[in-house]
Structure formats: structure tokens, C-alpha cells
Motif scaffolding. Structure first.
Motif, PDB file in Angstrom:
ATOM      1  N   PRO A 120       0.800  -1.220   0.000  1.00 26.89           N
ATOM      2  CA  PRO A 120       0.000   0.000   0.000  1.00 26.89           C
ATOM      3  C   PRO A 120       0.835   1.274   0.000  1.00 26.89           C
ATOM      4  O   PRO A 120       0.309   2.358   0.180  1.00 26.89           O
ATOM      5  N   ALA A 121       2.144   1.173  -0.227  1.00 21.76           N
ATOM      6  CA  ALA A 121       3.013   2.349  -0.150  1.00 21.76           C
ATOM      7  C   ALA A 121       2.828   3.300  -1.329  1.00 21.76           C
ATOM      8  O   ALA A 121       3.000   4.499  -1.180  1.00 21.76           O
ATOM      9  N   GLU A 122       2.505   2.775  -2.506  1.00 25.92           N
ATOM     10  CA  GLU A 122       2.338   3.594  -3.699  1.00 25.92           C
ATOM     11  C   GLU A 122       0.865   3.737  -4.050  1.00 25.92           C
ATOM     12  O   GLU A 122       0.045   2.924  -3.633  1.00 25.92           O
ATOM     13  N   ALA A 123       0.582   4.718  -4.864  1.00 22.68           N
ATOM     14  CA  ALA A 123      -0.774   4.863  -5.390  1.00 22.68           C
ATOM     15  C   ALA A 123      -1.062   3.694  -6.328  1.00 22.68           C
ATOM     16  O   ALA A 123      -0.194   3.252  -7.081  1.00 22.68           O
ATOM     17  N   PHE A 124      -2.281   3.193  -6.264  1.00 22.98           N
ATOM     18  CA  PHE A 124      -2.657   2.040  -7.073  1.00 22.98           C
ATOM     19  C   PHE A 124      -2.857   2.453  -8.523  1.00 22.98           C
ATOM     20  O   PHE A 124      -3.438   3.489  -8.808  1.00 22.98           O
ATOM     21  N   SER A 125      -2.363   1.635  -9.440  1.00 28.39           N
ATOM     22  CA  SER A 125      -2.518   1.894 -10.862  1.00 28.39           C
ATOM     23  C   SER A 125      -2.925   0.599 -11.554  1.00 28.39           C
ATOM     24  O   SER A 125      -2.256  -0.425 -11.413  1.00 28.39           O
ATOM     25  N   TRP A 126      -4.016   0.664 -12.293  1.00 30.62           N
ATOM     26  CA  TRP A 126      -4.515  -0.516 -12.996  1.00 30.62           C
ATOM     27  C   TRP A 126      -3.710  -0.834 -14.249  1.00 30.62           C
ATOM     28  O   TRP A 126      -3.630  -1.987 -14.660  1.00 30.62           O
ATOM     29  N   LEU A 127      -3.136   0.174 -14.887  1.00 25.24           N
ATOM     30  CA  LEU A 127      -2.505  -0.012 -16.196  1.00 25.24           C
ATOM     31  C   LEU A 127      -1.444  -1.116 -16.213  1.00 25.24           C
ATOM     32  O   LEU A 127      -1.514  -2.011 -17.060  1.00 25.24           O
ATOM     33  N   PRO A 128      -0.457  -1.119 -15.306  1.00 25.07           N
ATOM     34  CA  PRO A 128       0.538  -2.197 -15.390  1.00 25.07           C
ATOM     35  C   PRO A 128      -0.062  -3.581 -15.133  1.00 25.07           C
ATOM     36  O   PRO A 128       0.366  -4.563 -15.740  1.00 25.07           O
TER      37      PRO A 128
END
Length: 154
Positions: A120-128
Motif C-alpha cells: 500500500p506504499a504507492e498509489a494504485f494503478s490498474w494499467l501495469p
């Protein structure tokens, strides 16, 4: 089993279900256990579910590696084990000591586990995750299609 009425595609998809489902279950359970332990230390009971979902973000990266193995199984059956393990070891080596060896950033960024958002340290991104899932599906489809059409060699 391959001499019976089971098609090669069905046979291989049944075997492929084990790592596909098993990986998801192990990631969710492992993340849930880590979250439960962390939640018990900070007094937050929601951490188990939160970290179980965060761990599942690594599922597409694992499926890319499984897809490579399936593609190799379809196209280069005799080299599947050696090449799969060599790629896995090389990937982990580059990820662990890549910065120290001054490996180019583009190479690090293209590796499946590097592309996964660090939850949970980074913002979630669906693209990768979507890209890796599509790549894994394409590799698996290529391997399964080739396996269904090739001759079995002893």
C-alpha cells in the motif's frame, strides 16, 4: 492421459489451473496473514483484508512468468525447464543487484515485479496490472495453441 479422449488443450488447461488459482490463493492468504499480524500490532483489524488485496497485485506478474513457461512448453518443450528457471534467476538477480550494477532503468521497469505497484506504499494503478495480464494471457494462448498442434516427442 494424452492417449485418451481428453484433448491436449483441455489437459494442459487443467494443469495450468493449479498455478493460476494456487498463486492467487497463496498471495491472498500470505497477504492476509501479514495484514493480520500487522493489524494486531497497530490495533487495526482492517489490515488483513487490505494487505491481502495488496498482495494480489503481484498475481499478474506471476502469471507473466507462468505464461513464459507455457509458451516455452508449447514451442520449445525440451528447453522449457532450463530456460524458465534461467529467466527467473536472471530476473531476480537484475532486480536485487540492478541498481548496484547500474542496469538501465528501462530494463528494470520492464520486469514484471518492478512494474507492479508497491501496495500500500504507492498509489494504485490498474494499467501495469492490465498490461501484464494481457501479456500473460497472450503467452499462455500461444503456448497452448502450439502444444495442441505439435507432435509429442519422447
Amino acid at each position: 492421459q494424452l492417449a485418451t479422449a481428453v484433448s491436449r488443450t483441455r489437459w494442459s488447461v487443467e494443469r495450468l489451473a493449479i498455478p493460476v488459482v494456487g498463486t492467487a490463493v497463496l498471495l491472498a492468504v500470505g497477504g492476509g496473514v501479514l495484514g493480520a499480524v500487522y493489524g494486531s500490532t497497530v490495533g487495526d483489524g482492517t489490515q488483513a483484508g487490505r494487505l491481502a488485496l495488496a498482495a494480489l497485485a503481484y498475481w499478474p506478474a506471476v502469471m507473466v512468468l507462468a505464461g513464459v513457461a507455457v509458451a516455452l512448453f508449447g514451442w520449445l518443450p525440451r528447453a522449457t525447464v532450463a530456460v524458465s528457471w534461467t529467466l527467473l534467476v536472471a530476473m531476480w538477480f537484475v532486480m536485487i543487484v540492478g541498481d548496484a550494477l547500474h542496469v538501465p532503468d528501462w530494463l528494470l521497469d520492464v520486469l514484471p515485479f518492478s512494474a507492479t505497484p508497491r501496495q500500500p506504499a504507492e498509489a494504485f494503478s490498474w494499467l501495469p496490472l492490465v498490461v501484464m495480464t494481457v501479456v500473460a494471457a497472450a503467452l499462455m494462448t500461444a503456448g497452448l495453441t502450439r502444444f495442441a498442434r505439435r507432435d509429442i516427442q519422447a
